[in-house]
Design an enzyme around this catalytic site. Structure first.
Site, PDB file in Angstrom:
ATOM      1  CE  LYS A 162       9.548  51.018 -39.174  1.00 14.16           C
ATOM      2  NZ  LYS A 162       9.455  50.181 -37.974  1.00 14.16           N
TER       3      LYS A 162
ATOM      4  CB  SER B  49       8.921  58.510 -35.108  1.00 12.83           C
ATOM      5  OG  SER B  49       9.656  57.650 -35.959  1.00 12.83           O
TER       6      SER B  49
ATOM      7  CD  GLU C 140      21.062  50.010 -30.952  1.00 14.78           C
ATOM      8  OE1 GLU C 140      19.903  50.082 -30.521  1.00 14.78           O
ATOM      9  OE2 GLU C 140      22.036  49.650 -30.261  1.00 14.78           O
TER      10      GLU C 140
ATOM     11  N   GLY D  68      21.497  56.226 -29.104  1.00 11.92           N
ATOM     12  CA  GLY D  68      20.378  55.286 -28.961  1.00 11.92           C
ATOM     13  C   GLY D  68      20.830  53.850 -29.022  1.00 11.92           C
TER      14      GLY D  68
ATOM     15  CG  ASP E 169      17.407  50.845 -27.674  1.00 16.32           C
ATOM     16  OD1 ASP E 169      17.784  51.781 -28.411  1.00 16.32           O
ATOM     17  OD2 ASP E 169      16.556  50.012 -28.039  1.00 16.32           O
TER      18      ASP E 169
ATOM     19  CB  SER F 275      15.903  51.215 -43.442  1.00 15.86           C
ATOM     20  OG  SER F 275      16.365  52.364 -42.749  1.00 15.86           O
TER      21      SER F 275
END
Length: 322
Positions: free
Chosen positions: A56, A81, A207, A211, A213, A307
């Site tokens: 990130k 989060s 995923e 979750g 989506d 990640s």
């Protein structure tokens, strides 16, 4: 219908230039044990060794670096989060400004404390009853801050894509690249890079089962909203993909694999025992997909982006014991 967002390999290369000497060029690990287990040559891009412990920082810094000086001086806001929270807090500190971060009340305490440790102010909310995007926009407007969202922002996506750019520069052509999917920024940036350099590469997102989506959205051809998922992968507890990220991923992503929380834990344990690295649940999902056979017809050369590794000792022990 809005025009598809425009992001190119050159945008990612420009981001890489901004990050040079600021972000870490993270290592790529290989394991003969892993290769034998999954039947492919696997290259692991270890973003758990990135600053703040996750990929990130790349996107947060790339976006913050391009803010006008007068806006940068007023400060930055973000909602997250955990990992983007830390990333924006550190980017703000590196650039000599301040950050206010909106975090869910149940975010991991270690991530809250790390965000505070980088000098940011933390404001909390209830992720199950409040919509963070609207809260974040309101917070930024009220305080005159520049809002840097965690994924739905072209400069953020370009920064995230530098992880895949480094991987491909280091190890060359891949047959498939397997990437965790939360809001979709990492896989969008990675796909722009990988498909530009090697058009035949398969882009596979991962995923948690609870979750899914992005998988549902890609299958339906439009963004789908689900209840906030209950999963150990806190970085992937999102109800819907981003607008910009979905538009890019709809064109560039070939498949989405789903993994169970149990498979994620098995991957965390494998990474610790065999690879000697610590992965947080979200960071372990690509490895979980390979180890559990969730990626069909695995080709000979596969890259995965691990990640992040932000998980405290107690939580890691709770999940992996037994």
């Amino acid at each position: 219908m809005p025009a598809e967002p425009h992001l190119t390999l050159d945008d990612v290369r420009a981001a890489a230039a901004r990050l040079a000497g600021v972000a870490h060029r993270t290592p790529v690990l290989t394991s003969r044990t892993l290769d034998a287990r999954v039947g492919a040559r696997v290259f692991i891009k270890c973003e758990n060794f990135q600053r703040v412990g996750a990929f990130k920082f790349r996107g947060a810094y790339n976006a913050a670096k391009q803010l006008p000086p007068e806006q940068l001086a007023k400060g930055i806001a973000a909602f997250s989060s955990g990992n983007h929270a830390q990333a924006v807090a550190l980017a703000a500190r590196e650039l000599g400004t301040t950050a206010v971060i909106l975090m869910p009340e149940d975010a991991p305490e270690s991530k809250k404390q790390a965000t505070l440790g980088y000098g940011a102010e933390v404001v909390t909310y209830d992720r199950y009853t409040q919509e963070r995007g609207a809260l974040g926009e309101g917070l930024a407007k009220d305080r005159g801050l520049a809002l840097i969202p965690p994924y739905d922002h072209l400069d953020v996506i370009a920064g995230q894509g530098t992880a895949a750019l480094e991987l491909l520069e280091d190890i060359g052509e891949l047959d498939a690249l397997v990437v965790p999917v939360g809001g979709g920024g990492l896989i969008a940036g990675s796909a722009v890079v990988a498909k530009s350099l090697y058009p035949a590469v398969r882009m596979i997102g991962v995923e948690p089962e609870a979750g899914d989506d992005t998988k549902r959205s890609l299958e339906s051809g439009e963004r789908v909203t689900i209840p906030v998922p209950r999963t150990i992968a806190d970085g992937q507890m999102l109800p819907s993909p981003g607008e910009i990220t979905f538009a890019l991923n709809q064109r560039l992503v070939d498949a989405i694999a789903l993994v169970s929380d149990e498979e994620i834990v098995d991957a965390m344990r494998f990474a610790f025992e065999r690879l000697k690295i610590v992965l947080e649940p979200s960071g372990a999902t690509p490895l979980a997909a390979l180890l559990s056979g969730r990626v069909e017809n695995l080709p000979p050369r596969v890259g995965i982006i691990a990640s992040g590794g932000n998980i405290d000792t107690r939580r890691f022990a709770e999940l992996t014991a037994g």
